[in-house]
Design an enzyme around this catalytic site. Sequence first.
Site, mmCIF file in Angstrom:
data_model
loop_
_atom_site.group_PDB
_atom_site.id
_atom_site.type_symbol
_atom_site.label_atom_id
_atom_site.label_comp_id
_atom_site.label_asym_id
_atom_site.label_seq_id
_atom_site.Cartn_x
_atom_site.Cartn_y
_atom_site.Cartn_z
ATOM 1 N N HIS A 116 -2.738 -0.449 -0.598
ATOM 2 C CA HIS A 116 -3.699 -1.401 -1.131
ATOM 3 C C HIS A 116 -3.958 -2.453 -0.056
ATOM 4 O O HIS A 116 -3.177 -2.592 0.900
ATOM 5 C CB HIS A 116 -3.154 -2.080 -2.393
ATOM 6 C CG HIS A 116 -3.112 -1.187 -3.590
ATOM 7 N ND1 HIS A 116 -4.208 -0.477 -4.035
ATOM 8 C CD2 HIS A 116 -2.086 -0.884 -4.449
ATOM 9 C CE1 HIS A 116 -3.879 0.217 -5.116
ATOM 10 N NE2 HIS A 116 -2.588 -0.009 -5.381
ATOM 11 N N CYS B 6 -8.313 -1.159 0.589
ATOM 12 C CA CYS B 6 -9.426 -2.022 0.189
ATOM 13 C C CYS B 6 -9.410 -3.284 1.031
ATOM 14 O O CYS B 6 -8.365 -3.724 1.523
ATOM 15 C CB CYS B 6 -9.309 -2.386 -1.280
ATOM 16 S SG CYS B 6 -9.566 -1.000 -2.412
#
Length: 347
Positions: free
Chosen positions: A194, A237
């Site tokens: 992430h 991300c």
Amino acid sequence: MHHGNPICLTIHEILSGDYGLILNKVDENKLITQREYNNLKSINNANAETHVIELVDKIMNKGEKTCKDFLNLLQTDGAIKETFPLLAMSSCQHGNTHVTQYRNTVRPVGLCVIINNKNFKDGSQRRGTDKDARNLAEVFKCLGFRVLMCEDLNKDQMDQALTFVASLADMSHFVDPQQVLEHGDAFICSILSHGKKGVVLGTDRNPLPIKEITRKFRGCDQSVLTGKPKVFLIQACQGSNIQHGVQLMETDDDTSPLTIPEEADVLVAMATVEDHAALRHIVDGSWFVQSLCEQLKERCPRGEDIVSILHYVNDDVAHRETSSLAKQMPEVRFTLRKKLVLPPQRT
């Protein structure tokens, strides 16, 4: 090998693939005499590279005109260009060696570190990431890299592992202590996790700035990686915004020693641009990594360089969209001074 001769070691390595073709073409173009051709053809008990060295040495000793004619032959003959696409990436000049690509002669080529964060401390999982990690490992093994897989690292563990890799200090926490690790001609680091703007997250959700990661490998007088390419492939991300498609318009785009800047020779390829999400299928893996692996498999054997390949990745990912019309645009930035070509290694 006659190291004193003004020849490209890269060309020696490339031409060894089909020495007979080169010898016949040199003969057809009258760059050597019939007697020299017969002598070169009849050399016994030597490998292909030795044959190539003998041929190139003979041509280099004939003077500048013959040398230039030979180089012109390598660059213009259709059969040679088709058989040896890597020659398009290299050039030699008589009396001087000028290579437009990074050296790639050490085996293994170098280390490829993959940090695959799947299971997070809050109980969540990045499903599909294992396929990304497997595909990356498979591709870079084929390209001659020693692959080190690190799984589910928190922020401090990521920081520690990368610090150790940069200096090749004590890696016993991550690999078998008996294994000897050495940096080669290139370094690859892929982080699957992430992320938020400018950072990747450890499994504890704490952020590690991407700038800090690349800085660990910055050039210095003591580093064996100084002057060598360092590639960072980041699947994470960079925000929560979802990108949408827009009507395509024509645009124009222009981009522009003895010592090199310490920030030189780095490439960072991000799955997405700043502030936006990177899309990942829970079975098939992420758009960016799957496209990257497909393009590397297809284009590395053709002798295409990493930046050119990433152009195709950008275009491929840009054409994809979800059923809700969500889009994704990877971003590449680099300070590479030469072309980085990674031909598959013969097993």
